[in-house]
Design a protein around this motif. Structure first.
Motif, PDB file in Angstrom:
ATOM      1  N   ASN A 411       0.818  -1.211   0.000  1.00  0.00           N
ATOM      2  CA  ASN A 411       0.000   0.000   0.000  1.00  0.00           C
ATOM      3  C   ASN A 411       0.852   1.262   0.000  1.00  0.00           C
ATOM      4  OD1 ASN A 411      -2.409  -1.376  -0.065  1.00  0.00           O
ATOM      5  ND2 ASN A 411      -2.617  -1.457   2.150  1.00  0.00           N
ATOM      6  N   LEU A 412       1.941   1.246   0.751  1.00  0.00           N
ATOM      7  CA  LEU A 412       2.810   2.422   0.790  1.00  0.00           C
ATOM      8  C   LEU A 412       3.464   2.647  -0.574  1.00  0.00           C
ATOM      9  CD1 LEU A 412       4.215   4.706   2.248  1.00  0.00           C
ATOM     10  CD2 LEU A 412       5.925   3.068   3.058  1.00  0.00           C
ATOM     11  N   LEU A 413       3.902   1.575  -1.221  1.00  0.00           N
ATOM     12  CA  LEU A 413       4.509   1.705  -2.542  1.00  0.00           C
ATOM     13  C   LEU A 413       3.495   2.234  -3.551  1.00  0.00           C
ATOM     14  CD1 LEU A 413       6.614  -1.583  -2.722  1.00  0.00           C
ATOM     15  CD2 LEU A 413       7.255   0.656  -1.806  1.00  0.00           C
ATOM     16  N   GLN A 414       2.270   1.769  -3.457  1.00  0.00           N
ATOM     17  CA  GLN A 414       1.226   2.252  -4.356  1.00  0.00           C
ATOM     18  C   GLN A 414       0.906   3.723  -4.112  1.00  0.00           C
ATOM     19  OE1 GLN A 414      -1.950  -0.516  -3.671  1.00  0.00           O
ATOM     20  NE2 GLN A 414      -0.864  -2.222  -4.656  1.00  0.00           N
ATOM     21  N   ASN A 439      12.643 -10.286   3.105  1.00  0.00           N
ATOM     22  CA  ASN A 439      12.436 -11.689   2.734  1.00  0.00           C
ATOM     23  C   ASN A 439      11.086 -11.920   2.050  1.00  0.00           C
ATOM     24  OD1 ASN A 439      10.855 -11.184   4.944  1.00  0.00           O
ATOM     25  ND2 ASN A 439      11.328 -13.093   5.998  1.00  0.00           N
ATOM     26  N   LYS A 440      10.313 -10.854   1.864  1.00  0.00           N
ATOM     27  CA  LYS A 440       9.015 -10.961   1.193  1.00  0.00           C
ATOM     28  C   LYS A 440       9.223 -10.692  -0.305  1.00  0.00           C
ATOM     29  CE  LYS A 440       6.262  -9.738   5.218  1.00  0.00           C
ATOM     30  NZ  LYS A 440       7.365  -9.903   6.174  1.00  0.00           N
ATOM     31  N   VAL A 441       9.204 -11.761  -1.074  1.00  0.00           N
ATOM     32  CA  VAL A 441       9.554 -11.680  -2.489  1.00  0.00           C
ATOM     33  C   VAL A 441       8.600 -10.765  -3.249  1.00  0.00           C
ATOM     34  CG1 VAL A 441       9.863 -13.020  -4.604  1.00  0.00           C
ATOM     35  CG2 VAL A 441      10.574 -13.982  -2.400  1.00  0.00           C
ATOM     36  N   ASP A 442       7.300 -10.863  -2.972  1.00  0.00           N
ATOM     37  CA  ASP A 442       6.327 -10.032  -3.687  1.00  0.00           C
ATOM     38  C   ASP A 442       6.575  -8.546  -3.447  1.00  0.00           C
ATOM     39  OD1 ASP A 442       5.186 -12.324  -4.613  1.00  0.00           O
ATOM     40  OD2 ASP A 442       3.571 -12.366  -3.125  1.00  0.00           O
ATOM     41  N   LEU A 443       6.905  -8.205  -2.215  1.00  0.00           N
ATOM     42  CA  LEU A 443       7.161  -6.803  -1.878  1.00  0.00           C
ATOM     43  C   LEU A 443       8.401  -6.288  -2.598  1.00  0.00           C
ATOM     44  CD1 LEU A 443       6.388  -4.351  -0.116  1.00  0.00           C
ATOM     45  CD2 LEU A 443       7.838  -5.302   1.680  1.00  0.00           C
ATOM     46  N   VAL A 444       9.469  -7.085  -2.618  1.00  0.00           N
ATOM     47  CA  VAL A 444      10.714  -6.658  -3.270  1.00  0.00           C
ATOM     48  C   VAL A 444      10.514  -6.546  -4.781  1.00  0.00           C
ATOM     49  CG1 VAL A 444      13.112  -7.284  -3.693  1.00  0.00           C
ATOM     50  CG2 VAL A 444      12.116  -7.676  -1.442  1.00  0.00           C
ATOM     51  N   GLU A 445       9.781  -7.478  -5.365  1.00  0.00           N
ATOM     52  CA  GLU A 445       9.537  -7.409  -6.807  1.00  0.00           C
ATOM     53  C   GLU A 445       8.680  -6.200  -7.174  1.00  0.00           C
ATOM     54  OE1 GLU A 445       8.035 -11.033  -8.365  1.00  0.00           O
ATOM     55  OE2 GLU A 445       9.947 -12.083  -8.177  1.00  0.00           O
ATOM     56  N   GLU A 446       7.730  -5.853  -6.320  1.00  0.00           N
ATOM     57  CA  GLU A 446       6.924  -4.646  -6.565  1.00  0.00           C
ATOM     58  C   GLU A 446       7.807  -3.400  -6.523  1.00  0.00           C
ATOM     59  OE1 GLU A 446       3.435  -2.256  -7.055  1.00  0.00           O
ATOM     60  OE2 GLU A 446       3.818  -4.389  -7.355  1.00  0.00           O
ATOM     61  N   SER A 484      13.570 -14.521  -9.763  1.00  0.00           N
ATOM     62  CA  SER A 484      12.582 -14.570 -10.841  1.00  0.00           C
ATOM     63  C   SER A 484      13.134 -13.832 -12.055  1.00  0.00           C
ATOM     64  CB  SER A 484      11.259 -13.946 -10.397  1.00  0.00           C
ATOM     65  OG  SER A 484      11.422 -12.556 -10.171  1.00  0.00           O
ATOM     66  N   THR A 485      12.622 -14.176 -13.228  1.00  0.00           N
ATOM     67  CA  THR A 485      13.077 -13.518 -14.453  1.00  0.00           C
ATOM     68  C   THR A 485      12.796 -12.023 -14.410  1.00  0.00           C
ATOM     69  OG1 THR A 485      12.646 -15.554 -15.688  1.00  0.00           O
ATOM     70  CG2 THR A 485      12.870 -13.531 -16.963  1.00  0.00           C
ATOM     71  N   SER A 486      11.628 -11.642 -13.869  1.00  0.00           N
ATOM     72  CA  SER A 486      11.277 -10.219 -13.814  1.00  0.00           C
ATOM     73  C   SER A 486      12.236  -9.451 -12.915  1.00  0.00           C
ATOM     74  CB  SER A 486       9.835 -10.059 -13.325  1.00  0.00           C
ATOM     75  OG  SER A 486       9.686 -10.598 -12.018  1.00  0.00           O
ATOM     76  N   SER A 487      12.634 -10.032 -11.760  1.00  0.00           N
ATOM     77  CA  SER A 487      13.554  -9.336 -10.861  1.00  0.00           C
ATOM     78  C   SER A 487      14.912  -9.136 -11.519  1.00  0.00           C
ATOM     79  CB  SER A 487      13.721 -10.139  -9.559  1.00  0.00           C
ATOM     80  OG  SER A 487      12.506 -10.216  -8.858  1.00  0.00           O
ATOM     81  N   LEU A 488      15.428 -10.170 -12.182  1.00  0.00           N
ATOM     82  CA  LEU A 488      16.706 -10.032 -12.885  1.00  0.00           C
ATOM     83  C   LEU A 488      16.626  -8.967 -13.980  1.00  0.00           C
ATOM     84  CD1 LEU A 488      17.669 -13.808 -13.209  1.00  0.00           C
ATOM     85  CD2 LEU A 488      18.726 -12.121 -11.704  1.00  0.00           C
ATOM     86  N   SER A 489      15.499  -8.948 -14.704  1.00  0.00           N
ATOM     87  CA  SER A 489      15.332  -7.968 -15.781  1.00  0.00           C
ATOM     88  C   SER A 489      15.275  -6.548 -15.232  1.00  0.00           C
ATOM     89  CB  SER A 489      14.068  -8.276 -16.574  1.00  0.00           C
ATOM     90  OG  SER A 489      14.125  -9.561 -17.159  1.00  0.00           O
ATOM     91  N   HIS A 490      14.520  -6.346 -14.132  1.00  0.00           N
ATOM     92  CA  HIS A 490      14.390  -5.005 -13.553  1.00  0.00           C
ATOM     93  C   HIS A 490      15.739  -4.490 -13.076  1.00  0.00           C
ATOM     94  CE1 HIS A 490      10.218  -5.331 -14.127  1.00  0.00           C
ATOM     95  NE2 HIS A 490       9.895  -5.970 -13.017  1.00  0.00           N
TER      96      HIS A 490
END
Length: 572
Positions: A411-414, A439-446, A484-490
């Protein structure tokens, strides 16, 4: 101490006081808050068990001044002769079986026991259901193990009456002693009624309460009235009108109900479907007529009837908050310390609730640290959804980590994205890392996705690249965390935009090591960076890498390389 405390303000950079014993173990999430509090309580219980089990090993007292409550309790019996003093000693030490045995010996010897001592004995037996209390830390008895197993086997989601087990035994020592008494006063009835209610014998408790009224005893003990009302209210929701008659009986006998009496009635009315909405306002008006100020539990029961059931009656909540505005509360009911957090999208209501929390020491009624973290987390999420980002950041600096861990969601990132303040993302990442959310992968990827989505100024891109490298180092320290592929790409894109070509090239090697396939758009960005740095050899290696992954963009990359770079014969 209160005067000194009033001269300082809360430090928003410090953890709550109760978590400052060991900085390494300071909790960083709401789950860790709960685990920390439970561990502290478990440690206290273990220490108390060892001290009380081995009092001879703790005879030295170096404390100045002497603090009796911190010294081991005396658990050994000193009086062995048959006397009322020996009986009172066993009662004070909570030796249920020994106290009952001594009472029987006194009766057999013809020694009269005072009514006051009899009251204490009945209270003890009824409190522990005619069994010796289990000391903290000792193994469970077979009966208690069976009760725990039965409780675990019961299906969830059923009504309380379906799974409340009656542990009150027929004709136990409390009932036997009660029946042996030549004269029974309201205090004796009170002890049995409360014991029966506590241990699930509700029907017997109400029958005994009716017997109390039939014997024309006044029932002046408020605990008797509360126990009697609890016994009645738990029986069945269709006996609602009979429950109201209980209050009428109290009125006829000129017994003044107290706050706990009314709260127990309101709590039971919560199970009575639509009829509760008819009778609960009447109960509240009766309280005001008697000059009894409602507690937080009173309003919580009212809101449960009118708000939680329907989920749409916001006017009741508005009225309650208007009446409570500026009120400082003290805990008067056990349910006062059991707050419930509401999920709604009304910012004005959220501010009103929080202003009430900040009055006096009302914040203490939020409950333990886990409940406080839950409240502040939901309040902050509401701010992220509805408030301007400058206000959100102001509250963020006040709340984290002094009273709560930061919210683990996005929510803060949004909120930062909505108000175009993505330049603050590296700062937020530092908090995420230091407070244990990395350690929260979804948060770091966002976080990475937001930084890599658009191009920014050179200064911002430099800070984004530093943040991306920090994320890479954190993930590199945890081999179990899968890239994840998206994290490496970002991360690769962020490094390219900051002109960190060598580090970005290392990311391509990581693609190969992790068996991840880069996108054609990413390889096209790499080719553009190779052209800017005049690196034909790397451009050729990029085409080879694309061919190794069998990407459909390989011909296009080869054509661009031939056209944009000066290649030797071997490279061609």
């Amino acid at each position: 101490m209160e005067a000194l405390a009033s001269t300082v303000q809360r430090d928003p950079t410090a953890y709550p006081y109760q978590f400052q014993d060991d900085p390494y173990l300071s909790p960083r999430t709401s789950v860790e808050f709960k685990l920390f509090s439970l561990s502290q309580e478990s440690g206290r219980a273990a220490a108390k068990y060892f001290v009380n089990s081995n009092p001879k090993l703790f005879t030295k007292d170096f404390a100045e001044p002497h603090i009796p409550c911190l010294m081991p309790e005396s658990v050994a019996l000193r009086l062995e002769e048959v006397s009322q003093e020996a009986l009172e000693e066993r009662i004070s030490l909570r030796k249920v079986s020994a106290a009952v045995e001594m009472y029987d010996q006194l009766l057999q010897s013809g020694t009269a026991v005072s009514m006051e001592t009899t009251h204490k004995l009945l209270d003890l037996i009824c409190l522990y259901c005619d069994r010796d209390p289990v000391q903290e830390g000792t193994p469970q008895t077979e009966d208690r193990e069976e009760e725990e197993e039965d409780r675990r086997r019961k299906p969830m989601g059923r009504r309380a009456m379906d799974f409340l087990k009656c542990t009150w035994k027929e004709n136990n020592n409390a009932e036997r002693i009660f029946n042996l008494l030549p004269e029974r006063d309201a205090r004796c009835y009170s002890a049995l009624i409360r014991g029966m209610v506590k241990h699930g014998a509700y029907a017997k408790a109400f029958n005994l309460y009716e017997d109390l009224l039939n014997n024309r005893l006044s029932g002046e003990d408020q605990d008797t009235q509360r126990a009697g009302s609890s016994a009645l209210l738990i029986l069945d929701e269709y006996l609602l009108r009979s429950r109201i008659e209980l209050l009428n009986q109290m009125n006829e006998q000129k017994v003044r109900p107290n706050l706990l009496t009314f709260n127990s009635v309101l709590k039971a009315l919560r199970q009575c479907s639509f009829l509760a909405k008819t009778f609960s306002p009447q109960i509240l008006n009766e309280m005001k007529a008697l000059g009894i100020a409602p507690s937080l539990a009173t309003y919580e029961h009212i809101l449960t009837v009118f708000f939680y059931k329907s989920g749409s009656n916001m006017a009741i909540l508005q009225d309650v908050l208007m009446e409570l505005e500026g009120t400082s509360f003290t805990c008067q009911d056990p349910n006062d310390g059991e707050p419930r957090c509401l999920d709604n999208k009304d910012l004005e209501l959220g501010y009103k609730v929080h202003s009430l929390v900040e009055v006096g020491e009302n914040w203490r009624l939020l409950g333990d640290s886990y409940q406080q973290a839950l409240y502040y987390g939901r309040f902050f999420n509401l701010l992220c959804l509805m408030e301007h980002i400058d206000v959100v950041l102001k509250w963020y600096s006040r709340i984290v980590p002094s009273v709560s861990a930061p919210p683990s969601g996005c929510n803060l990132l949004q909120a930062l994205d909505t108000d175009s303040r993505l330049d603050l993302l590296p700062t937020i990442w530092k908090d995420i890392k230091s407070l244990g959310h990395d350690n929260k992968v979804d948060l770091v990827e966002e976080l990475l996705c937001l930084m890599a989505r658009d191009e920014h100024s050179a200064e911002v891109q430099e800070s984004f690249a530093a943040c991306a490298l920090d994320v890479k180092s954190v993930f590199g320290e945890r081999p179990k965390k899968e890239w994840s592929t998206s994290s490496l790409s970002h991360i690769s894109i962020l490094l390219l935009r900051a002109n960190k070509l060598q580090k970005a090239w290392d990311m391509l090697q990581l693609f190969k090591d992790k068996n991840r396939v880069p996108s054609g758009a990413l390889l096209s960005s790499f080719l553009t960076a190779c052209r800017c740095s005049a690196s034909p050899q790397r451009a050729v290696e990029l085409v080879q890498l694309s061919a190794a992954f069998s990407l459909p963009t390989t011909p296009e990359l080869a054509k661009r390389t031939l056209a944009e770079f000066e290649l030797n014969d071997k490279q061609r």
